[in-house]
Design a protein around this motif. Structure first.
Motif, PDB file in Angstrom:
ATOM      1  N   LEU A   1      80.731  16.487  50.355  1.00 24.62           N
ATOM      2  CA  LEU A   1      80.001  15.988  49.194  1.00 24.62           C
ATOM      3  C   LEU A   1      80.850  14.990  48.410  1.00 24.62           C
ATOM      4  CD1 LEU A   1      77.282  16.366  47.794  1.00 24.62           C
ATOM      5  CD2 LEU A   1      78.308  18.169  46.437  1.00 24.62           C
ATOM      6  N   ALA A   2      82.137  15.272  48.262  1.00 27.35           N
ATOM      7  CA  ALA A   2      83.032  14.344  47.569  1.00 27.35           C
ATOM      8  C   ALA A   2      83.149  13.026  48.335  1.00 27.35           C
ATOM      9  CB  ALA A   2      84.403  14.981  47.384  1.00 27.35           C
ATOM     10  N   ASP A   3      83.231  13.089  49.661  1.00 27.63           N
ATOM     11  CA  ASP A   3      83.293  11.869  50.464  1.00 27.63           C
ATOM     12  C   ASP A   3      82.016  11.048  50.314  1.00 27.63           C
ATOM     13  OD1 ASP A   3      85.820  12.445  51.385  1.00 27.63           O
ATOM     14  OD2 ASP A   3      85.123  13.347  53.264  1.00 27.63           O
ATOM     15  N   TYR A   4      80.873  11.733  50.310  1.00 24.47           N
ATOM     16  CA  TYR A   4      79.590  11.041  50.189  1.00 24.47           C
ATOM     17  C   TYR A   4      79.463  10.371  48.820  1.00 24.47           C
ATOM     18  CZ  TYR A   4      74.590  10.182  50.457  1.00 24.47           C
ATOM     19  OH  TYR A   4      73.366   9.579  50.457  1.00 24.47           O
ATOM     20  N   ILE A   5      79.848  11.069  47.774  1.00 24.32           N
ATOM     21  CA  ILE A   5      79.741  10.516  46.422  1.00 24.32           C
ATOM     22  C   ILE A   5      80.717   9.360  46.228  1.00 24.32           C
ATOM     23  CG2 ILE A   5      80.060  11.043  43.963  1.00 24.32           C
ATOM     24  CD1 ILE A   5      78.985  13.847  44.597  1.00 24.32           C
TER      25      ILE A   5
ATOM     26  N   GLU B   1      81.939  25.144  51.462  1.00 24.51           N
ATOM     27  CA  GLU B   1      81.794  24.450  52.735  1.00 24.51           C
ATOM     28  C   GLU B   1      81.247  23.035  52.558  1.00 24.51           C
ATOM     29  OE1 GLU B   1      78.002  26.817  52.116  1.00 24.51           O
ATOM     30  OE2 GLU B   1      80.106  27.318  52.076  1.00 24.51           O
ATOM     31  N   ALA B   2      80.563  22.762  51.460  1.00 28.72           N
ATOM     32  CA  ALA B   2      80.001  21.439  51.225  1.00 28.72           C
ATOM     33  C   ALA B   2      80.832  20.604  50.265  1.00 28.72           C
ATOM     34  CB  ALA B   2      78.592  21.575  50.676  1.00 28.72           C
ATOM     35  N   PHE B   3      81.901  21.162  49.723  1.00 32.35           N
ATOM     36  CA  PHE B   3      82.653  20.484  48.667  1.00 32.35           C
ATOM     37  C   PHE B   3      83.282  19.175  49.139  1.00 32.35           C
ATOM     38  CE2 PHE B   3      86.681  19.945  46.295  1.00 32.35           C
ATOM     39  CZ  PHE B   3      86.147  19.706  45.043  1.00 32.35           C
ATOM     40  N   LEU B   4      84.054  19.202  50.213  1.00 35.54           N
ATOM     41  CA  LEU B   4      84.737  17.991  50.680  1.00 35.54           C
ATOM     42  C   LEU B   4      83.773  16.937  51.228  1.00 35.54           C
ATOM     43  CD1 LEU B   4      87.949  19.525  52.271  1.00 35.54           C
ATOM     44  CD2 LEU B   4      87.727  18.323  50.097  1.00 35.54           C
TER      45      LEU B   4
ATOM     46  N   ALA C   1      76.702  13.496  58.060  1.00 30.63           N
ATOM     47  CA  ALA C   1      76.451  14.287  59.273  1.00 30.63           C
ATOM     48  C   ALA C   1      76.886  15.739  59.079  1.00 30.63           C
ATOM     49  CB  ALA C   1      77.175  13.666  60.458  1.00 30.63           C
ATOM     50  N   GLU C   2      78.025  15.955  58.418  1.00 28.01           N
ATOM     51  CA  GLU C   2      78.491  17.323  58.161  1.00 28.01           C
ATOM     52  C   GLU C   2      77.537  18.068  57.230  1.00 28.01           C
ATOM     53  OE1 GLU C   2      82.491  17.276  56.722  1.00 28.01           O
ATOM     54  OE2 GLU C   2      83.269  16.363  58.553  1.00 28.01           O
TER      55      GLU C   2
END
Length: 130
Positions: free
Chosen positions: A73-77, A68-71, A97-98
């Motif tokens: 987290l990738a956007d944030y990084i 649930e945090a994968f996408l 925010a997600e």
């Protein structure tokens, strides 16, 4: 199924439009993105936004990142990359925010439900009226 650190780095490179569909990333791109991962994850943890239990080791190897945090987290990084543009920065704000929503505790004011067999019988008659 949890994602690995390698999957995360490939997703970050994909978000930055460095990879073309079907293309494998170059070793230099992987190493550049791998150096950013630990710092970004540490920043998320220090700001109490999201904590990744097992981000893996540099190299990249290992890791168990929740689905649930994968996408997000990738956007944030991806926003930490030097080539990040306005679109990437906007995706990073949405991802933050997600991640806050995912890490938020469950609601505490839930309605207590009582089994109907335990409630006393209520005898009353409707007499009509207003």
């Amino acid at each position: 199924m949890a994602k690995t650190r390698t999957d995360l780095i490939n997703q970050v490179l994909d978000r930055l439009n460095i990879l073309v569909y079907g293309q494998s990333p170059s070793l230099e791109d992987v190493q550049r993105a791998d150096r950013i991962v630990d710092g970004a994850i540490a920043k998320l943890a220090s700001l109490d936004i999201y904590y990744v239990q097992d981000p893996g080791q540099a190299g990249p190897s290992g890791g168990a990142i929740e689905d649930e945090a994968f996408l997000p987290l990738a956007d944030y990084i991806a926003s930490f990359h030097l080539l990040a543009d306005a679109r990437t920065q906007a995706l990073a704000q949405i991802a933050e925010a997600e991640l806050r929503t995912i890490a938020a505790p469950a609601r505490t004011l839930r309605t207590l439900r009582v089994d109907p067999a335990l409630t006393p019988r209520r005898y009353g008659y409707y007499r009509g009226g207003i």
